[in-house]
Design a protein around this motif. Sequence first.
Motif, PDB file in Angstrom:
ATOM      1  N   TRP A   1      41.067  53.291  55.969  1.00 25.13           N
ATOM      2  CA  TRP A   1      42.125  54.134  55.405  1.00 25.13           C
ATOM      3  C   TRP A   1      41.942  55.592  55.802  1.00 25.13           C
ATOM      4  CZ3 TRP A   1      42.427  52.523  49.496  1.00 25.13           C
ATOM      5  CH2 TRP A   1      42.981  51.237  49.409  1.00 25.13           C
ATOM      6  N   SER A   2      43.041  56.226  56.191  1.00 24.23           N
ATOM      7  CA  SER A   2      43.019  57.686  56.360  1.00 24.23           C
ATOM      8  C   SER A   2      43.038  58.315  54.967  1.00 24.23           C
ATOM      9  CB  SER A   2      44.261  58.133  57.137  1.00 24.23           C
ATOM     10  OG  SER A   2      45.418  57.853  56.369  1.00 24.23           O
ATOM     11  N   GLU A   3      42.829  59.642  54.902  1.00 21.66           N
ATOM     12  CA  GLU A   3      42.888  60.333  53.609  1.00 21.66           C
ATOM     13  C   GLU A   3      44.283  60.179  52.993  1.00 21.66           C
ATOM     14  OE1 GLU A   3      40.568  61.543  51.762  1.00 21.66           O
ATOM     15  OE2 GLU A   3      41.920  62.385  50.237  1.00 21.66           O
ATOM     16  N   MET A   4      45.314  60.241  53.857  1.00 18.94           N
ATOM     17  CA  MET A   4      46.687  60.098  53.352  1.00 18.94           C
ATOM     18  C   MET A   4      46.874  58.721  52.713  1.00 18.94           C
ATOM     19  SD  MET A   4      49.639  61.237  52.783  1.00 18.94           S
ATOM     20  CE  MET A   4      50.567  62.478  53.627  1.00 18.94           C
ATOM     21  N   GLU A   5      46.370  57.689  53.388  1.00 19.34           N
ATOM     22  CA  GLU A   5      46.517  56.338  52.817  1.00 19.34           C
ATOM     23  C   GLU A   5      45.757  56.239  51.498  1.00 19.34           C
ATOM     24  OE1 GLU A   5      46.126  52.902  55.327  1.00 19.34           O
ATOM     25  OE2 GLU A   5      46.314  51.570  53.585  1.00 19.34           O
ATOM     26  N   TYR A   6      44.557  56.822  51.442  1.00 15.09           N
ATOM     27  CA  TYR A   6      43.792  56.766  50.193  1.00 15.09           C
ATOM     28  C   TYR A   6      44.574  57.411  49.047  1.00 15.09           C
ATOM     29  CZ  TYR A   6      40.385  57.147  46.580  1.00 15.09           C
ATOM     30  OH  TYR A   6      39.775  57.029  45.358  1.00 15.09           O
ATOM     31  N   GLN A   7      45.138  58.594  49.325  1.00 11.11           N
ATOM     32  CA  GLN A   7      45.857  59.299  48.255  1.00 11.11           C
ATOM     33  C   GLN A   7      47.107  58.527  47.834  1.00 11.11           C
ATOM     34  OE1 GLN A   7      46.278  63.575  48.593  1.00 11.11           O
ATOM     35  NE2 GLN A   7      44.281  63.800  49.561  1.00 11.11           N
ATOM     36  N   LEU A   8      47.801  57.952  48.815  1.00 11.41           N
ATOM     37  CA  LEU A   8      49.014  57.193  48.470  1.00 11.41           C
ATOM     38  C   LEU A   8      48.685  55.934  47.670  1.00 11.41           C
ATOM     39  CD1 LEU A   8      51.147  57.544  51.685  1.00 11.41           C
ATOM     40  CD2 LEU A   8      51.892  58.087  49.371  1.00 11.41           C
ATOM     41  N   ARG A   9      47.590  55.271  48.034  1.00  8.72           N
ATOM     42  CA  ARG A   9      47.196  54.055  47.304  1.00  8.72           C
ATOM     43  C   ARG A   9      46.723  54.411  45.892  1.00  8.72           C
ATOM     44  NH1 ARG A   9      48.316  49.063  49.962  1.00  8.72           N
ATOM     45  NH2 ARG A   9      47.941  49.285  52.181  1.00  8.72           N
ATOM     46  N   ASN A  10      46.227  55.649  45.727  1.00  6.88           N
ATOM     47  CA  ASN A  10      45.715  56.101  44.420  1.00  6.88           C
ATOM     48  C   ASN A  10      46.535  57.288  43.922  1.00  6.88           C
ATOM     49  OD1 ASN A  10      43.065  54.613  43.693  1.00  6.88           O
ATOM     50  ND2 ASN A  10      42.940  54.966  45.890  1.00  6.88           N
ATOM     51  N   TRP A  11      47.837  57.166  44.024  1.00  2.24           N
ATOM     52  CA  TRP A  11      48.730  58.307  43.826  1.00  2.24           C
ATOM     53  C   TRP A  11      48.674  58.916  42.428  1.00  2.24           C
ATOM     54  CZ3 TRP A  11      52.650  57.803  40.197  1.00  2.24           C
ATOM     55  CH2 TRP A  11      52.979  56.507  39.817  1.00  2.24           C
ATOM     56  N   LEU A  12      48.222  58.146  41.436  1.00  4.25           N
ATOM     57  CA  LEU A  12      48.180  58.671  40.062  1.00  4.25           C
ATOM     58  C   LEU A  12      47.306  59.912  39.952  1.00  4.25           C
ATOM     59  CD1 LEU A  12      47.501  55.336  38.138  1.00  4.25           C
ATOM     60  CD2 LEU A  12      49.667  56.584  38.203  1.00  4.25           C
ATOM     61  N   TYR A  13      46.305  60.033  40.851  1.00  3.07           N
ATOM     62  CA  TYR A  13      45.265  61.054  40.688  1.00  3.07           C
ATOM     63  C   TYR A  13      45.497  62.304  41.522  1.00  3.07           C
ATOM     64  CZ  TYR A  13      43.626  56.882  38.551  1.00  3.07           C
ATOM     65  OH  TYR A  13      43.596  55.768  37.753  1.00  3.07           O
ATOM     66  N   TYR A  14      46.676  62.395  42.166  1.00  6.92           N
ATOM     67  CA  TYR A  14      47.016  63.564  43.004  1.00  6.92           C
ATOM     68  C   TYR A  14      48.334  64.123  42.479  1.00  6.92           C
ATOM     69  CZ  TYR A  14      43.216  61.658  45.519  1.00  6.92           C
ATOM     70  OH  TYR A  14      41.958  61.204  45.793  1.00  6.92           O
TER      71      TYR A  14
END
Length: 435
Positions: free
Chosen positions: A226-239
């Motif tokens: 996963w890229s950082e973007m994919e990580y953030q999108l998969r865990n979108w609640l925390y951003y």
Amino acid sequence: MNAHSDHAHPSRRKFIKTTGSVIAASPFALNLLSSSPVFAGLNSETLKVGLVGCGGRGTGAANQALKADDNVVLHAVADVFEDRLNSSLENLTKAHGKKVKVDEGHKFLGFDAYQKLIDSGVDVVLLATPPGFRPDHLTAAVEAGKHVFCEKPVAVDAPGIQKVLAAAKKAKEKNLSLMSGFCWRYHYPKRETFGKILEGAVGDISTIYNTYNTGTLWSKPRQPEWSEMEYQLRNWLYYNWLSGDHIAEQAVHSLDMMSWALGDPKPVSAVGTGGRQVRTEDQFGHVYDHFAIVYEYEKGAKGFHFCRQQFNCENSYAVEVFGNKGNALVDCTRGVHEIKGQTSWRFKGEQNDMYQTEHDELFAAIRKGTPINDGNYMAQSTMLAIMGRMAAYTGQKITWEQAMNSKEKLGPEQYTWDVQYPVSSVPKPGITEFS
Ligand SMILES: NC(=O)c1ccc[n+]([C@@H]2O[C@H](COP(=O)([O-])OP(=O)(O)OC[C@H]3O[C@@H](n4cnc5c(N)ncnc54)[C@H](O)[C@@H]3O)[C@@H](O)[C@H]2O)c1
């Protein structure tokens, strides 16, 4: 009752008969085919639905849309992740069989998937991505003349709210339905309770105490590919550029009810506190795990809001309204709706599946050519959460005008998979500046 799960209650469904003969014979048909400008461009009475954001809520909303009307099909789906798109389609196909008519060419992936879906010949668009994308998706859907079901919250910052207000105005001008996912507004017990409060059952309101204190939610472990973007999108609640923080993503339901009880006036100011005490690891991005905000209204009423996402603590999801003639309690967890004081009353009527009622009413409105437009209150309730977050992050008193005119735009300028969007540090009251 947790608003983060779809409800399995049997629902009272109104099926709208739209066979050729019924349409040809009724005055309703004339309205459908000629007098409503929205239908002027439609060449078929089958309503084609497109789903943007094929996660838990989007799949639920598509399911409810397909149940709401005999002559509705799922025509197109859009997501940034193929696995989410496929599992959603699989579940919907199992539940609805032939009503799921999504050709290979109507499965859209990527950051521009929403636009391709909007251009694919759909009549109704369901918007259920993380809310950071909502203002752009809503603007594009209304621009293209589509009816919209728009999940809450509807934005994560003030520039997003301004876009939503402009889109809501345009939807009105174009005679389009724009329904919000503030689902309690479609819950019969709450409609009756807030209806009584608005008619004066508790008198002049001085105080509204409201809570969304609950446990923590899901998170997904980082994968090496996963890229950082994919990580953030998969865990979108925390951003917060994606979710708006949990006061906007989840607790906004309680703020919406606070606002409803008062008749949706604009607040004067908000002051508050918040932070992260328990959910402190990097995997949880930069959002807080608790907020406490006081909203001040023009006539002197104050709204006290508490929300928390921490395990093993006292939970509460309720609104208590105090007036000079009595008080009202709406407890979403225990299903209590009651008024005490000069009027004594407890709701004993029909319970409904509010998620289904949303779509029953949306599709009935589209059929009748009498558009529903939830635009103003959905933007204002979301802005209450954004304003509360601003007050907690900065530690300052924030007025409504300041909040609405904030130029702070969260998120990257452009969405690409390789953008290294930095994770900003956790906001610090007294140090983090209002912008
Ligand atoms: N009204 C309610 O009771 C209720 C309940 C749950 C969720 N919600 C709201 O619904 C929305 C979605 O929540 P969820 O629980 O379904 O989350 P989810 O993570 O299950 O689903 C979100 C989906 O959107 C996709 N997505 C992300 N960015 C996208 C983009 N730019 N374009 C297209 N697709 C994209 C994701 O891949 C995912 O499939 C949120 O706003 C949430 O607050 C409302």
